[in-house]
Enzyme design. Structure first.
Site, PDB file in Angstrom:
ATOM      1  N   GLN A 249      34.831  48.216  54.106  1.00  0.00           N
ATOM      2  CA  GLN A 249      34.193  49.326  53.113  1.00  0.00           C
ATOM      3  C   GLN A 249      34.229  50.705  53.880  1.00  0.00           C
ATOM      4  O   GLN A 249      35.021  51.501  53.755  1.00  0.00           O
ATOM      5  CB  GLN A 249      32.517  49.146  52.959  1.00  0.00           C
ATOM      6  CG  GLN A 249      32.391  47.857  52.056  1.00  0.00           C
ATOM      7  CD  GLN A 249      32.630  48.196  50.432  1.00  0.00           C
ATOM      8  OE1 GLN A 249      33.223  49.315  50.372  1.00  0.00           O
ATOM      9  NE2 GLN A 249      33.094  47.519  50.113  1.00  0.00           N
TER      10      GLN A 249
ATOM     11  N   ARG B 202      30.107  46.371  42.828  1.00  0.00           N
ATOM     12  CA  ARG B 202      29.387  46.948  44.658  1.00  0.00           C
ATOM     13  C   ARG B 202      28.286  47.983  43.800  1.00  0.00           C
ATOM     14  O   ARG B 202      27.882  47.857  44.737  1.00  0.00           O
ATOM     15  CB  ARG B 202      30.799  48.051  44.817  1.00  0.00           C
ATOM     16  CG  ARG B 202      32.027  47.283  45.581  1.00  0.00           C
ATOM     17  CD  ARG B 202      33.178  47.853  46.390  1.00  0.00           C
ATOM     18  NE  ARG B 202      33.912  46.906  46.645  1.00  0.00           N
ATOM     19  CZ  ARG B 202      35.469  46.588  46.699  1.00  0.00           C
ATOM     20  NH1 ARG B 202      35.557  47.573  46.810  1.00  0.00           N
ATOM     21  NH2 ARG B 202      35.096  45.564  47.419  1.00  0.00           N
TER      22      ARG B 202
ATOM     23  N   HIS C 242      28.687  40.039  52.060  1.00  0.00           N
ATOM     24  CA  HIS C 242      30.145  39.772  50.398  1.00  0.00           C
ATOM     25  C   HIS C 242      30.374  40.994  49.776  1.00  0.00           C
ATOM     26  O   HIS C 242      30.068  41.972  50.496  1.00  0.00           O
ATOM     27  CB  HIS C 242      28.984  38.572  49.786  1.00  0.00           C
ATOM     28  CG  HIS C 242      28.439  39.325  48.815  1.00  0.00           C
ATOM     29  ND1 HIS C 242      28.066  38.534  47.947  1.00  0.00           N
ATOM     30  CD2 HIS C 242      27.421  40.182  49.091  1.00  0.00           C
ATOM     31  CE1 HIS C 242      26.953  39.560  47.385  1.00  0.00           C
ATOM     32  NE2 HIS C 242      26.726  40.335  48.558  1.00  0.00           N
ATOM     33  N   GLU C 243      31.746  41.441  48.564  1.00  0.00           N
ATOM     34  CA  GLU C 243      32.035  42.412  47.836  1.00  0.00           C
ATOM     35  C   GLU C 243      32.591  43.043  49.240  1.00  0.00           C
ATOM     36  O   GLU C 243      31.910  44.512  48.977  1.00  0.00           O
ATOM     37  CB  GLU C 243      30.962  43.339  47.421  1.00  0.00           C
ATOM     38  CG  GLU C 243      30.723  42.265  45.890  1.00  0.00           C
ATOM     39  CD  GLU C 243      32.088  42.346  44.847  1.00  0.00           C
ATOM     40  OE1 GLU C 243      33.025  43.181  44.532  1.00  0.00           O
ATOM     41  OE2 GLU C 243      31.900  41.691  43.798  1.00  0.00           O
ATOM     42  N   GLY C 244      32.738  42.677  50.132  1.00  0.00           N
ATOM     43  CA  GLY C 244      33.753  43.836  51.214  1.00  0.00           C
ATOM     44  C   GLY C 244      32.879  43.615  52.043  1.00  0.00           C
ATOM     45  O   GLY C 244      31.681  44.528  52.004  1.00  0.00           O
TER      46      GLY C 244
END
Ligand SMILES: Cc1cc2nc3c(=O)[nH]c(=O)nc-3n(C[C@H](O)[C@H](O)[C@H](O)COP(=O)(O)OP(=O)(O)OC[C@H]3O[C@@H](n4cnc5c(N)ncnc54)[C@H](O)[C@@H]3O)c2cc1C
Length: 613
Positions: A467, A313, A460-462
């Site tokens: 988040q 992240r 992406h990545e949450g």
């Protein structure tokens, strides 16, 4: 102003990266070795990445039915990056690493993100291999991780499925033991996987001789049913081509087939794929099912995956920050040379007088300063978080020690490090387009590509929403709110020091007030104990939290710029103080509106009947 002095100020004057050399792990390093790494990466980014940025955007990955075809420039950039040793830079000497602090590695990676963010997916490869160095067996590390670190093979992360994106508990890929003796395979307990993985970055290409997929899948119970929820998720290594225990290719394809390429808004230098596992297109030993080797314990797959999340992240936050920075530099250069209009007031009434350059208009300066404050602030936050990663790994251990504090602070700051630049450095890219006017909207200038590339980072990545729910629903509450208190203490410390400097005293007071408001809003959000009410406004909460964190970063940067050997009477210092001032006057006051809906648990969005939309 070129970017390198900004980076040097942040690394050496602000974060005192050189002091890391006092730790035994980094004892061989010095400012000279750090600079040598930065110089090399800056050069590769300039020579191999930047010239290809438009090429990879216009020559999208293509599948000819057999192979995925990428421009030659992508092959050259990959080879140069792998040869630089950066894939294993933070690893131990014994396995060919440099034992470089993560702070310096993150700083070095900023050059690549700025030059061409999508040309390589090196962070996926090193993240995948780093995960195996923690959770893999010695044989898995030897065969898979080492070949990824050398650049011979590449890596992916296969989490998402068509029906399971944010909700990974709904992963449906199955993994069943591969016959008798499945658990005696030297590469790890051997399973057969079937299922579909969606959105897999770098899921297929010919850049490397093999691709190491790290795949989340569920092992069915005795009745053949998948265990609901995340508890049932395990982690597997699934190579594209089968290998033996020496790392040699056996010549057999694994049963992983490319179902198709996704055609994206931006980030087009990286292939994005739908992969079918185990559909029988490439049977192994005459049987369908993709061969996968279990990593760690069954049912602990997500735990292993989360191990890599903080660094992944920070990597996303860094990419977002540097795309913003690239847009800032491009629009600044344009504003300095574009003549248009005349000054406001009597001096501008005479059309016979030459036009001024647009950087002379206050509104254009507003747009430039906004970009500078978003992007330099975001970069500083990423490096601060990277410094916490080093502190967590090499700082004094034990409960309440520096390493433990760093761990907890990272828990709280990581959603901000990922999401704040994804939102505000994207806004910076939008402002860069605006500075260029109509030209910014064309493909003759790079700023529209920066915006398209950056638009991915809130997804992406949450996603942003996930988040925010993680921040308000978990991170600020964990360990009885100790992480939030730790952060508030650090903010208070900066405010106390800056408060003693007359020119910063007002900003220090504003920061103290903002922090108190975030803390009280956290309590108010949860005052009924109803998660539905608390989390309905999680994104405005995250926006206010993020702006408060960035105000803290800017006050700390401003304070450092006025102290001791860092206090220089140069334009860089004036610019930094100006950006800090901008942030406190134009940005921090926004938190009032965001926090009001949090404090009152405003139900407008949550309660509007569906048919009323
Ligand atoms: C270019 C690209 C590259 C990618 N690379 C990879 C990769 O390499 N590996 C990989 O595994 N995945 C990858 N992904 C997948 C990515 O992580 C997912 O797209 C993301 O997690 C969102 O999942 P989704 O697309 O299914 O959207 P959904 O989960 O359907 O979300 C849609 C919207 O609903 C919101 N939402 C969903 N659930 C909730 C909830 N509970 N509460 C509030 N809001 C909610 C989301 O915030 C979002 O706004 C990539 C995606 C893209 C676009």
């Amino acid at each position: 102003m070129s970017f390198r002095p900004t980076l040097d100020f942040l690394l050496y004057d602000w974060l005192d990266a050189e002091s890391l050399n006092r730790r035994s792990r980094f004892a061989d390093h010095s400012r000279e070795t750090f600079d040598a790494v930065l110089d090399t990466c800056e050069r590769i980014a300039r020579e191999k990445y930047a010239p290809a940025n438009r090429i990879v955007d216009t020559q999208e990955p293509r599948f000819d039915g057999e192979r995925v075809i990428l421009p030659q420039a992508t092959h050259d950039a990959h080879a140069a990056f792998a040869a630089s040793g950066m894939l294993s830079a933070a690893q131990d000497y014994e396995i060919g690493g440099m034992q470089l602090p993560y702070t310096v590695q993150a700083a070095a990676n900023s050059f690549f993100a700025m030059a061409s963010v999508s040309i390589g997916s090196n962070l996926l490869t090193s993240g995948n291999a780093n995960l195996l160095m923690v959770h893999g067996t010695p044989m898995q590390q030897e065969v898979f991780a080492k070949n990824e670190f050398s650049g011979r093979w590449a890596g992916t992360m296969c989490l998402s499925e068509p029906q399971a994106g944010s909700s990974l508990s709904d992963v449906a890929t199955r993994a069943v033991p591969d016959g008798n003796g499945f658990d005696a395979d030297p590469l790890g307990p051997r399973y057969r996987l079937t299922g579909n993985k969606m959105w897999i970055s770098s899921g297929d290409h010919e850049l490397t001789e093999n691709i190491v997929h790290i795949v989340l899948a569920k092992i069915p119970d005795a009745e053949g049913k998948l265990v609901p929820g995340t508890r049932g998720i395990s982690l597997f290594i699934v190579p594209k081509r089968m290998v033996d225990t020496t790392g040699a290719l056996t010549g057999e394809r694994n049963d992983v087939a490319l179902a198709g390429l996704n055609h994206k808004l931006g980030w087009r230098g990286t292939t994005n794929t739908l992969l079918n596992f185990g559909e029988g297109r490439f049977p192994v030993n005459g049987k369908s099912g993709a061969v996968g080797y279990l990593v760690g314990q069954p049912g602990k797959g997500l735990h292993c995956m989360f191990h890599m999340m903080n660094e992944a992240r920070i990597g996303i936050g860094m990419a977002a920050s540097m795309l913003g920075m690239a847009g800032y530099e491009a629009s600044l250069a344009y504003a300095r040379q574009r003549p248009q209009g005349r000054p406001v007031g009597p001096a501008g009434k005479d059309a016979a007088k030459p036009q001024v350059r647009i950087i002379e208009h206050a509104d254009v300066r507003r747009m430039l300063l906004a970009q500078k404050s978003y992007c330099e602030g975001a970069l500083a936050l990423q490096l601060y978080c990277a410094r916490l990663v080093d502190e967590q790994k090499t700082g004094p251990a034990g409960p309440g020690g520096a390493a433990d504090d760093a761990r907890l602070l990272l828990e709280v700051l990581t959603p901000i490090a990922k999401s704040w630049p994804s939102e505000w450095c994207l806004e910076a890219n939008s402002l860069a387009i605006q500075v260029l006017g109509g030209y910014g909207y064309t493909r003759d200038f790079p700023v529209e590509q920066y915006w398209r590339d950056n638009r991915l980072n809130m997804i992406h990545e949450g996603t942003h929403g996930i988040q925010a729910a993680d921040l308000l629903g978990r991170k600020v509450l964990m360990e009885d709110g100790r992480g939030l208190r730790l952060l508030a203490d650090r903010i208070a410390d900066t405010a106390r020091r800056a408060g003693a400097v007359p020119s910063l005293a007002d900003d220090a007071r504003a920061l103290v007030d903002a922090t108190a408001r975030v803390q009280s809003a956290t309590v108010a959000a949860w005052s009924t104990g109803d998660p539905g009410a608390a989390l309905a406004n999680a994104v405005p909460y995250m926006q206010a939290f993020g702006h408060t964190v960035l105000a803290w970063i800017w006050l700390d940067l401003a304070h450092r710029s006025l102290q001791g050997d860092a206090a220089r009477a140069d334009s860089a210092t004036v610019g930094r103080l100006g950006a800090a001032s901008y942030f406190f006057r134009y940005e921090l006051p926004k938190i009032g509106a965001w926090l009001r809906v949090v404090e009152t648990r405003e139900p407008t969005c949550a309660e509007l009947p569906e048919e009323a939309f």
